[in-house]
Design an enzyme around this catalytic site. Structure first.
Site, short mmCIF file in Angstrom:
data_model
loop_
_atom_site.label_atom_id
_atom_site.label_comp_id
_atom_site.label_asym_id
_atom_site.label_seq_id
_atom_site.Cartn_x
_atom_site.Cartn_y
_atom_site.Cartn_z
N SER A 1 0.85 -1.19 0.00
CA SER A 1 0.00 0.00 0.00
C SER A 1 0.89 1.24 0.00
O SER A 1 2.09 1.17 0.33
CB SER A 1 -0.86 -0.01 1.26
OG SER A 1 -1.42 1.27 1.50
N TYR B 1 -1.59 -0.94 10.46
CA TYR B 1 -1.72 -1.24 9.03
C TYR B 1 -0.44 -0.83 8.29
O TYR B 1 0.13 -1.60 7.51
CB TYR B 1 -2.93 -0.49 8.49
CG TYR B 1 -3.23 -0.72 7.02
CD1 TYR B 1 -3.90 -1.86 6.59
CD2 TYR B 1 -2.84 0.21 6.05
CE1 TYR B 1 -4.18 -2.06 5.25
CE2 TYR B 1 -3.11 0.01 4.72
CZ TYR B 1 -3.78 -1.12 4.31
OH TYR B 1 -4.05 -1.33 2.98
#
Ligand SMILES: NC(=O)c1ccc[n+]([C@@H]2O[C@H](COP(=O)([O-])OP(=O)(O)OC[C@H]3O[C@@H](n4cnc5c(N)ncnc54)[C@H](O)[C@@H]3O)[C@@H](O)[C@H]2O)c1
Length: 572
Positions: free
Chosen positions: A438, A451
């Site tokens: 990401s 995350y």
């Protein structure tokens, strides 16, 4: 061994196996002799009548009096003379390097092509087809091939190559073989390498560059074995040359240019399977996939996608299927996985399987990978995509938030890479692993501490793995999208942020970046073996900024705002 006359040259011909079996002729390249096929011949002789010969100017064969007599007319004449002397009406030809160039040339010659029952090409393109590629191929591909073909120009220079063969070149060639894990030229009477090297220069001077002759290929079963680390032939050239064949099978082997010496078992098996099929036998799974692979795209590949039930995983599974791949759609949500696989079967008429697995669970992943490999074979591409998000301040994250995030996002990727990477390496035909990280991998924020940590770890893991697996012909790519309009925000856990869910769901939907575009980047990353692929505007800007000014990224991280903030820390 027997000597066969061809014009003014006597060729040393070697036979093994039962002459009643289908004949397989192994043709060596430059600067080798028939002995370069020793191991492969030993593995084939129980099933086939194996024939080899030293080409003119090499090994125990004679050299022509005239240096001009190394042209294709003479070489193809030699092949015909050997077939005549042995009384072979048909032969399965297997050529390596210049032996392969001769095979391709034979396909273009009416006087010999009807005698070829099949042709297996290893480490050597057709000159006519290669010339066409050089004229019309993509500029970047042509440039890459030119770099690998540097030695062709060098061998055509006057004097210099002769001097090189008399000094350093024998040692350089032996070192190149050793680097590939192959033993150098096997036990040869005295040192004839220099002599053969000098003679063979006439091959380059007499036949290059590939004349503008008709590159079309007749309908002869043609198997191309692409060695993933071939220092002289690029995959793009292999693919372009194969396009000329009406019926071809495209295989890959993780090896260097001398794959028949470094991996004789694998090469012998590919030859045997192909010859048996050309003789009317059934095609095994490997051969069926090789056939589909020759049709281009991702045809004949098996692709595993985790988290395929939704968002980016679903779009990726569909995109691979649209390009011809068989797809395994894996997800913790079996209904979603099944639904996507059914959609794929219906929309693309492609085999797809829906499977349940929790990527975070080591035992389940072991069973999953074992079952996939047993039932459908070793995958060619694995996309470790399944992921979850926990959003909120670090001080609001519980230990369980951390554990679950790292279990799914990091350990899920570790399991996928370990299990399938090992199987790919063992199979030895290369492959590709895609890890979906990401923008968060390099853009710190107050919103996503667990995350972002998991994604940064995935990126580093991928970089390490890429270095390790390159030698096996396995590529590793990290995909780093910015915001993508999927259900991830709706599925996320929110640590302490009242009202955060609606805010995040609305924001992601408003971004309007569809997962299908990420899928297109994933396919391109596999095709081009890209290392890190930032996706979309914020993904690319973030990636660039993180490299130019990490300090600016840290500054931006402070600005990221938690919705409904300035309230005490607390749960959900
Ligand atoms: N959507 C974005 O903005 C965005 C941005 C960058 C990266 N990503 C990454 O892309 C990947 C896919 O996310 P998405 O946006 O498609 O999300 P999504 O929620 O739409 O899909 C994720 C899928 O993974 C499955 N899954 C979750 N946990 C699993 C587990 N333990 N085992 C197996 N399957 C599991 C879910 O059931 C779901 O089908 C994730 O790794 C995510 O971190 C997403």
């Amino acid at each position: 061994m027997r000597m066969v006359e061809s014009g003014d040259v006597r060729l040393a011909v070697f036979e093994e196996g039962d002459p009643a079996d289908p004949a397989v002729l192994l043709l060596h390249g430059y600067p080798d002799t028939h002995r370069v096929w020793d191991e492969v011949a030993a593995l084939l002789r129980d099933r086939f009548h194996v024939v080899r010969y030293d080409v003119r100017g090499a090994g125990a064969s004679g050299a022509p009096a005239n240096r001009r007599d190394y042209g294709f007319d003479r070489l193809i004449g030699d092949l015909g003379a050997v077939l005549d002397a042995l009384g072979l009406a048909k032969v399965h030809l297997v050529g390596h390097d210049w032996g392969s160039l001769q095979g391709w040339e034979a396909l273009g010659r009416p006087e010999i092509r009807d005698r070829l029952a099949s042709f297996t090409s290893l480490g050597g393109p057709g000159l006519r087809q290669a010339a066409d590629f050089m004229r019309r191929g993509r500029r970047r591909d042509v440039a890459a091939q030119r770099i690998r073909s540097w030695y062709i120009g060098a061998f055509r220079l006057p004097v210099l190559p002769e001097a090189a063969w008399r000094s350093v070149l024998p040692a350089v060639v032996s070192a190149a073989l050793r680097r590939e894990g192959a033993t150098p030229r096997p036990g040869h009477p005295a040192d004839t390498l220099t002599r053969d090297g000098l003679n063979g220069l006439a091959l380059y001077r007499g036949n290059m560059p590939g004349a503008a002759l008709d590159p079309r290929v007749p309908d002869v079963p043609l198997q191309i074995i692409e060695a993933t680390r071939d220092a002289y032939v690029t995959p793009a050239l292999s693919a372009a040359v194969a396009e000329w064949a009406p019926r071809s099978w495209h295989r890959r082997i993780a090896a260097g240019h001398w794959a028949h010496r470094s991996r004789p078992e694998a090469v012998a098996e590919m030859v045997a399977e192909f010859v048996e099929h050309a003789e009317g036998g059934p095609a095994g799974r490997g051969l069926r996939r090789a056939r589909a692979r020759a049709r281009g795209g991702f045809g004949g590949r098996l692709v595993v996608v985790t988290g395929a039930g939704s968002g980016i995983g679903r779009a990726t599974a569909r995109a691979f299927a649209a390009h011809g791949a068989e797809v395994v759609c894996a997800d913790i949500d079996i209904d979603a996985a099944k639904q996507v696989s059914e959609e794929i079967a219906k929309d693309f008429r492609i085999t797809a399987y829906g499977v349940r697995v929790d990527v975070a669970n080591a035992n389940q992943m072991e069973d999953f990978s074992r079952n996939i490999i047993a039932e459908y074979g070793v995958p060619d591409v694995v996309v470790n995509n399944a992921g979850i998000a926990v959003a909120g301040a670090f001080l609001d994250h519980t230990v369980d938030d951390w554990r679950r995030t790292l279990d799914v996002n990091l350990w899920g990727v570790v399991h996928g890479c370990r299990l399938f990477g090992a199987a790919m390496a063992e199979r030895g035909e290369g492959g590709h692993i895609v890890n979906v990280a990401s923008l968060a991998a390099f853009a710190p924020s107050r919103l996503l501490p667990a995350y972002s940590t998991s994604k940064a770890a995935v990126k580093m893991l991928s970089d390490c793995l890429r270095a390790e697996l390159a030698g096996h012909g396995i590529g590793v790519s990290t995909i780093c999208p910015g915001f993508v309009s999927t259900d991830i925000a709706g599925n996320a856990t929110y640590a302490g942020g009242t009202g955060m869910r609606e805010w995040a769901v609305r924001g992601l939907a408003r971004r309007g970046y569809p997962p299908e575009r990420v899928a297109a980047h994933i396919l391109r990353a596999v095709h081009r073996n890209q290392a890190v692929v930032p996706v979309n505007f914020e993904g690319k800007i973030g990636y660039a900024l993180s490299r130019i000014s990490p300090g600016a990224m840290r500054g931006l991280a402070r600005l990221s705002k938690l919705a409904g903030k300035d309230r005490p820390y607390g749960r959900r």
